[in-house]
Design an enzyme around this catalytic site. Structure first.
Site, short mmCIF file in Angstrom:
data_model
loop_
_atom_site.label_atom_id
_atom_site.label_comp_id
_atom_site.label_asym_id
_atom_site.label_seq_id
_atom_site.Cartn_x
_atom_site.Cartn_y
_atom_site.Cartn_z
N ALA A 14 -33.48 9.26 -1.15
CA ALA A 14 -34.35 7.79 -1.03
C ALA A 14 -33.88 7.31 0.69
O ALA A 14 -34.54 6.01 0.33
CB ALA A 14 -32.83 6.43 -1.29
N ARG A 16 -37.10 7.41 1.17
CA ARG A 16 -38.58 7.27 1.45
C ARG A 16 -39.04 7.67 0.27
O ARG A 16 -38.63 8.23 -0.70
CB ARG A 16 -39.48 8.07 2.99
CG ARG A 16 -38.84 9.92 2.55
CD ARG A 16 -39.46 10.64 3.58
NE ARG A 16 -39.08 11.74 3.92
CZ ARG A 16 -39.65 13.46 3.36
NH1 ARG A 16 -41.00 13.03 2.87
NH2 ARG A 16 -39.15 13.86 3.00
N ASP A 63 -26.51 16.50 0.45
CA ASP A 63 -26.93 17.60 0.12
C ASP A 63 -26.56 17.74 -1.25
O ASP A 63 -26.00 18.17 -2.02
CB ASP A 63 -26.97 19.43 0.35
CG ASP A 63 -27.87 19.98 0.04
OD1 ASP A 63 -28.84 19.41 -1.04
OD2 ASP A 63 -28.45 20.78 0.08
N SER A 142 -42.11 14.91 -13.92
CA SER A 142 -43.26 14.15 -13.22
C SER A 142 -44.17 14.84 -14.83
O SER A 142 -44.02 15.86 -15.44
CB SER A 142 -42.74 15.85 -12.34
OG SER A 142 -44.25 15.97 -11.92
N TYR A 154 -41.55 23.96 -10.10
CA TYR A 154 -41.98 22.38 -9.97
C TYR A 154 -41.24 22.26 -11.53
O TYR A 154 -41.07 21.72 -11.44
CB TYR A 154 -42.32 22.38 -9.31
CG TYR A 154 -42.64 20.62 -8.83
CD1 TYR A 154 -41.60 19.95 -7.98
CD2 TYR A 154 -43.29 19.93 -10.10
CE1 TYR A 154 -41.61 18.04 -8.00
CE2 TYR A 154 -43.13 18.77 -9.58
CZ TYR A 154 -42.85 18.00 -8.29
OH TYR A 154 -42.81 16.61 -8.29
N ALA A 155 -42.28 23.13 -12.32
CA ALA A 155 -43.15 22.75 -13.70
C ALA A 155 -41.50 23.03 -14.30
O ALA A 155 -41.20 21.91 -14.96
CB ALA A 155 -44.47 23.07 -14.37
N ALA A 157 -38.37 22.59 -12.82
CA ALA A 157 -37.79 22.40 -12.83
C ALA A 157 -37.93 20.37 -13.69
O ALA A 157 -36.67 19.99 -14.06
CB ALA A 157 -37.48 21.60 -11.44
N LYS A 158 -38.73 20.18 -13.55
CA LYS A 158 -39.16 19.33 -14.31
C LYS A 158 -39.31 18.86 -15.65
O LYS A 158 -39.35 18.15 -16.32
CB LYS A 158 -41.01 18.82 -13.74
CG LYS A 158 -40.50 18.26 -11.83
CD LYS A 158 -39.57 16.97 -11.99
CE LYS A 158 -39.72 16.67 -10.54
NZ LYS A 158 -38.48 15.72 -10.08
#
Ligand code: NAP
Length: 253
Positions: A14, A16, A63, A142, A154-155, A157-158
């Site tokens: 959080a 940014r 983390d 996403s 990333y795909a 994970a999302k």
């Protein structure tokens, strides 16, 4: 204040971008907000801004992929702000590469922040939600969950977060806890600016190409996502659970 009962929210990543906008928005909704990021000093300006506007906030460095750090962070939220009953799993990183060039470290880092992070934070917070018989878990997925070149890690994970969300909705519903995912399309943040830089194009040129594909003909903003999270975290959204809301300026699923 749109919420009837004072609530405490924990928003990860959080300092940014989308997370900062979500933290500000939930504070404006009347919640006390724990602003968590890797670096407490980076999270502090967002917390200070909320306090200066008359809200309650706490900056925390942790983390999300570190079990002990997550436990300590949640304990601090309980002690200093009150038991968190809203969790926004927003912390995220990119380590894009085509499959044949993707390293095991790229894979593990992305899984660690998005999936392990959402798991650890949700597990640490659910106890407080169940004790209060009320909770809201919102995780950032996403449009990349539908597949995106150069983002196998990333795909995955999302898309994984969508399955995680639907399962939490099944397990926690009877305790008054909802779980939903927000799947943004292209949002103007440091993350998308870094993507343009990696591709060797200016952010302005990159945006022009992307916007040409977006039905509402503009890029998304962190506030677009914050608005959706605010709804899903609200008292009135208690019958919405296990859903994935695509916030992409058009139909993307
Ligand atoms: P961002 O500007 O890069 O901000 C992400 C924040 O997460 C940073 O402050 C970062 O800290 C923090 N973070 C990274 N790893 C962390 C960890 N292990 N523990 C705690 N905090 C950590 O990203 P954003 O664009 O706002 O994206 C927010 C979320 O929305 C992400 O989950 C992202 O995947 C998702 N999303 C974004 C878009 C988009 O177009 N921007 C689209 C779809 C989904 P540091 O600054 O220290 O690295």
């Amino acid at each position: 204040m749109s919420n009837q009962t004072p609530r405490t929210a924990l928003v990860t990543g959080a300092a940014r971008g989308i997370g900062a906008a979500v933290a500000r928005r939930l504070a404006a909704d009347g919640m006390a907000v724990a602003v968590l990021d890797l670096d407490e000093a980076a999270a502090k300006p967002v917390a200070d801004e909320i306090v200066a506007a008359g809200g309650r906030a706490l900056a925390i460095g942790a983390d999300v992929a570190d079990e002990a750090a997550v436990t300590a962070a949640v304990d601090r939220v309980v002690a200093e702000l009150g038991a968190p009953t809203v969790l926004v799993n927003n912390a995220g990183i990119l380590r894009d590469n085509l499959l044949f060039k993707m390293t095991v470290d790229d894979w593990d880092a992305v899984m660690g922040v998005h999936l392990r992070g959402a798991f650890l934070c949700s597990r640490a917070v659910q106890r407080h939600m169940i004790e209060q018989g009320w909770g809201r878990i919102v995780s950032l997925s996403s449009t990349s969950a539908l597949g995106n070149r150069g983002q196998a890690n990333y795909a995955a994970a999302k898309a994984g977060l969508q399955g995680f969300t639907k399962t939490l909705a099944l397990e926690l519903g009877k305790f008054g806890v909802t779980a939903n995912a927000v799947a943004p399309g292209f949002i103007e943040t440091d993350m998308t600016a870094a993507t343009a830089e990696r591709m060797g194009v200016s952010f302005e040129d990159f945006k022009k190409v992307v916007i040409a594909q977006i039905p509402v003909a503009r890029a998304g903003t962190p506030d677009d996502i914050a608005h959706t999270v605010s709804f899903l975290a609200s008292e009135g959204a208690g019958f919405v659970s296990g859903q994935v809301v695509y916030v992409a300026g058009g139909p993307r699923d």
